[in-house]
Design a protein around this motif. Structure first.
Motif, PDB file in Angstrom:
ATOM      1  N   ALA A  17       0.959  -0.844  -0.456  1.00  0.00           N
ATOM      2  CA  ALA A  17       0.100  -0.098  -0.183  1.00  0.00           C
ATOM      3  C   ALA A  17       0.733   1.089   0.125  1.00  0.00           C
ATOM      4  O   ALA A  17       1.832   1.278   0.701  1.00  0.00           O
ATOM      5  N   THR A  18       0.393   2.303  -0.666  1.00  0.00           N
ATOM      6  CA  THR A  18       0.903   3.509  -0.475  1.00  0.00           C
ATOM      7  C   THR A  18       0.320   5.075  -0.188  1.00  0.00           C
ATOM      8  O   THR A  18      -1.021   4.438   0.272  1.00  0.00           O
ATOM      9  N   LEU A  19       1.380   5.897  -0.393  1.00  0.00           N
ATOM     10  CA  LEU A  19       0.117   6.797   0.297  1.00  0.00           C
ATOM     11  C   LEU A  19      -1.369   7.964  -0.685  1.00  0.00           C
ATOM     12  O   LEU A  19      -2.378   7.795  -0.092  1.00  0.00           O
ATOM     13  N   ARG A  20      -0.980   7.027  -1.434  1.00  0.00           N
ATOM     14  CA  ARG A  20      -1.911   7.331  -3.033  1.00  0.00           C
ATOM     15  C   ARG A  20      -2.937   6.937  -2.886  1.00  0.00           C
ATOM     16  O   ARG A  20      -4.652   6.828  -3.506  1.00  0.00           O
ATOM     17  N   ASP A  21      -3.184   5.596  -2.483  1.00  0.00           N
ATOM     18  CA  ASP A  21      -3.744   4.232  -2.012  1.00  0.00           C
ATOM     19  C   ASP A  21      -5.411   4.142  -0.791  1.00  0.00           C
ATOM     20  O   ASP A  21      -6.365   3.868  -0.165  1.00  0.00           O
ATOM     21  N   ALA A  22      -5.174   5.761   0.150  1.00  0.00           N
ATOM     22  CA  ALA A  22      -5.623   6.169   1.365  1.00  0.00           C
ATOM     23  C   ALA A  22      -6.798   5.897   1.123  1.00  0.00           C
ATOM     24  O   ALA A  22      -7.719   5.479   1.596  1.00  0.00           O
ATOM     25  N   ALA A  23      -7.175   7.016   0.298  1.00  0.00           N
ATOM     26  CA  ALA A  23      -8.885   7.394  -0.219  1.00  0.00           C
ATOM     27  C   ALA A  23      -9.421   5.638  -0.808  1.00  0.00           C
ATOM     28  O   ALA A  23     -10.811   5.734  -0.032  1.00  0.00           O
ATOM     29  N   GLU A  24      -9.268   4.793  -1.507  1.00  0.00           N
ATOM     30  CA  GLU A  24      -9.578   4.197  -1.714  1.00  0.00           C
ATOM     31  C   GLU A  24      -9.310   2.697  -1.117  1.00  0.00           C
ATOM     32  O   GLU A  24     -10.678   2.227  -1.124  1.00  0.00           O
ATOM     33  N   ILE A  25      -8.544   2.887  -0.139  1.00  0.00           N
ATOM     34  CA  ILE A  25      -8.179   1.849   1.356  1.00  0.00           C
ATOM     35  C   ILE A  25      -9.835   2.148   2.286  1.00  0.00           C
ATOM     36  O   ILE A  25     -10.413   1.063   2.842  1.00  0.00           O
ATOM     37  N   VAL A  26     -10.090   3.200   2.866  1.00  0.00           N
ATOM     38  CA  VAL A  26     -11.036   3.757   3.280  1.00  0.00           C
ATOM     39  C   VAL A  26     -12.391   3.517   2.576  1.00  0.00           C
ATOM     40  O   VAL A  26     -13.146   2.927   3.113  1.00  0.00           O
ATOM     41  N   SER A  47     -13.811   3.741  10.927  1.00  0.00           N
ATOM     42  CA  SER A  47     -13.931   4.594  10.931  1.00  0.00           C
ATOM     43  C   SER A  47     -12.742   6.041  11.087  1.00  0.00           C
ATOM     44  O   SER A  47     -12.018   7.157  11.180  1.00  0.00           O
ATOM     45  N   TYR A  48     -12.169   4.968  10.106  1.00  0.00           N
ATOM     46  CA  TYR A  48     -11.077   6.577   9.641  1.00  0.00           C
ATOM     47  C   TYR A  48     -11.167   7.362   8.603  1.00  0.00           C
ATOM     48  O   TYR A  48     -11.807   6.663   8.003  1.00  0.00           O
ATOM     49  N   THR A  49     -10.132   8.550   8.796  1.00  0.00           N
ATOM     50  CA  THR A  49      -9.915   9.454   7.721  1.00  0.00           C
ATOM     51  C   THR A  49      -9.410   9.068   6.370  1.00  0.00           C
ATOM     52  O   THR A  49      -8.257   8.522   6.845  1.00  0.00           O
ATOM     53  N   ILE A  50     -10.063   9.939   5.609  1.00  0.00           N
ATOM     54  CA  ILE A  50      -8.652   9.739   5.118  1.00  0.00           C
ATOM     55  C   ILE A  50      -6.778  10.066   5.224  1.00  0.00           C
ATOM     56  O   ILE A  50      -5.724   8.728   5.387  1.00  0.00           O
ATOM     57  N   GLU A  51      -6.896  11.301   5.954  1.00  0.00           N
ATOM     58  CA  GLU A  51      -5.509  11.700   6.576  1.00  0.00           C
ATOM     59  C   GLU A  51      -5.072  10.547   8.023  1.00  0.00           C
ATOM     60  O   GLU A  51      -3.727   9.563   7.885  1.00  0.00           O
ATOM     61  N   GLN A  52      -5.516   9.748   8.137  1.00  0.00           N
ATOM     62  CA  GLN A  52      -6.135   9.153   9.408  1.00  0.00           C
ATOM     63  C   GLN A  52      -5.273   7.982   8.588  1.00  0.00           C
ATOM     64  O   GLN A  52      -3.831   6.837   9.313  1.00  0.00           O
ATOM     65  N   LYS A  58       2.363   4.884   6.746  1.00  0.00           N
ATOM     66  CA  LYS A  58       3.059   5.356   6.803  1.00  0.00           C
ATOM     67  C   LYS A  58       4.121   4.419   7.796  1.00  0.00           C
ATOM     68  O   LYS A  58       4.910   4.192   7.601  1.00  0.00           O
ATOM     69  N   ASP A  59       3.205   4.333   8.995  1.00  0.00           N
ATOM     70  CA  ASP A  59       2.763   4.022  10.355  1.00  0.00           C
ATOM     71  C   ASP A  59       4.234   2.102   8.803  1.00  0.00           C
ATOM     72  O   ASP A  59       4.568   1.562  10.060  1.00  0.00           O
ATOM     73  N   TYR A  60       2.874   1.388   8.924  1.00  0.00           N
ATOM     74  CA  TYR A  60       3.389   0.223   8.083  1.00  0.00           C
ATOM     75  C   TYR A  60       5.031   0.508   7.632  1.00  0.00           C
ATOM     76  O   TYR A  60       5.484  -0.892   7.420  1.00  0.00           O
ATOM     77  N   THR A  61       5.280   1.482   6.932  1.00  0.00           N
ATOM     78  CA  THR A  61       6.129   1.412   5.918  1.00  0.00           C
ATOM     79  C   THR A  61       7.032   1.417   6.330  1.00  0.00           C
ATOM     80  O   THR A  61       8.562   0.978   6.025  1.00  0.00           O
ATOM     81  N   GLU A  62       7.295   2.510   7.712  1.00  0.00           N
ATOM     82  CA  GLU A  62       8.473   2.581   9.113  1.00  0.00           C
ATOM     83  C   GLU A  62       9.165   1.934   9.049  1.00  0.00           C
ATOM     84  O   GLU A  62       9.896   1.906   9.355  1.00  0.00           O
ATOM     85  N   VAL A  63       8.837   0.964   9.108  1.00  0.00           N
ATOM     86  CA  VAL A  63       9.073  -0.348   9.823  1.00  0.00           C
ATOM     87  C   VAL A  63       8.935  -1.671   8.924  1.00  0.00           C
ATOM     88  O   VAL A  63       8.396  -2.355   8.559  1.00  0.00           O
ATOM     89  N   LYS A  64      10.368  -2.552  10.509  1.00  0.00           N
ATOM     90  CA  LYS A  64      10.471  -3.436   8.824  1.00  0.00           C
ATOM     91  C   LYS A  64      10.145  -4.817   9.344  1.00  0.00           C
ATOM     92  O   LYS A  64       9.925  -5.704   8.730  1.00  0.00           O
TER      93      LYS A  64
END
Length: 178
Positions: A17-26, A47-52, A58-64
């Motif tokens: 997943a990338t940041l560009r996917d956020a709206a579609e994931i919601v 209940s998550y907003t697009i920004e959340q 981001k949290d998933y991509t920053e941790v190994k």
């Protein structure tokens, strides 16, 4: 990105997943929540907003030891898998995953493909040595898939979910990674 042929010959792309996917994931999450009582949320209860959701990605991509996968057919997300490894040193070798697929694509192999991608990622990364999940006791297709993929039942969580006044147990399942 990996391309897979599903049981019916359809091409399915599996990628992170990338940041560009956020709206579609919601959007996807609110749809899939209304298609199955096996998820932890129902119709339009995501209940998550697009920004959340961007922050989650981001949290998933920053941790190994974390992974957020999307399955894409014809440019639209049709499945997701999230694996959350612990950030504590003593516990970083294991984590839990959740997976969902749009009802239109049930039984076509997307869940198997997402799970296979997770296992291969864990094997290649040399960090994850144990993958766990929780599944509702009456989700027989999912339990069969997990058993086929080498997971074993390790426990039961009683009264883990309630829908319409009825309680359901979760089975706790795990698989070692070599």
């Amino acid at each position: 990105m990996n391309v897979y042929k599903l049981k019916d010959g359809t091409e399915c792309f599996i990628r992170r997943a990338t940041l560009r996917d956020a709206a579609e994931i919601v959007r996807y999450s609110n749809v899939v929540g209304g298609e199955s009582d096996f998820l932890s949320y129902g119709n339009n209860e995501f209940s998550y907003t697009i920004e959340q959701e961007r922050q989650v990605i981001k949290d998933y991509t920053e941790v190994k030891n974390r992974l957020f996968l999307v399955a894409v057919i014809d440019g639209s997300i049709c499945g997701t898998l999230t694996f959350w490894g612990n950030n504590r040193k003593r516990l970083e070798h294991w984590g839990e995953f959740g997976v969902s697929v749009i009802k239109k694509y049930w039984g076509k192999g997307i869940g198997t493909t997402l799970l296979d991608t997770l296992i291969k990622w864990a094997e290649a990364g040399k960090i994850i040595k144990k993958v766990d999940l929780m599944v509702r006791e009456d989700n027989y297709p999912a339990i069969a898939l997990y058993k086929k993929m080498g997971f074993q039942i390790e426990g039961r969580i009683r009264r883990a979910m309630i829908i319409g006044g009825k309680y359901y147990d979760f089975l706790y399942m795990g698989r070692l990674v070599d």
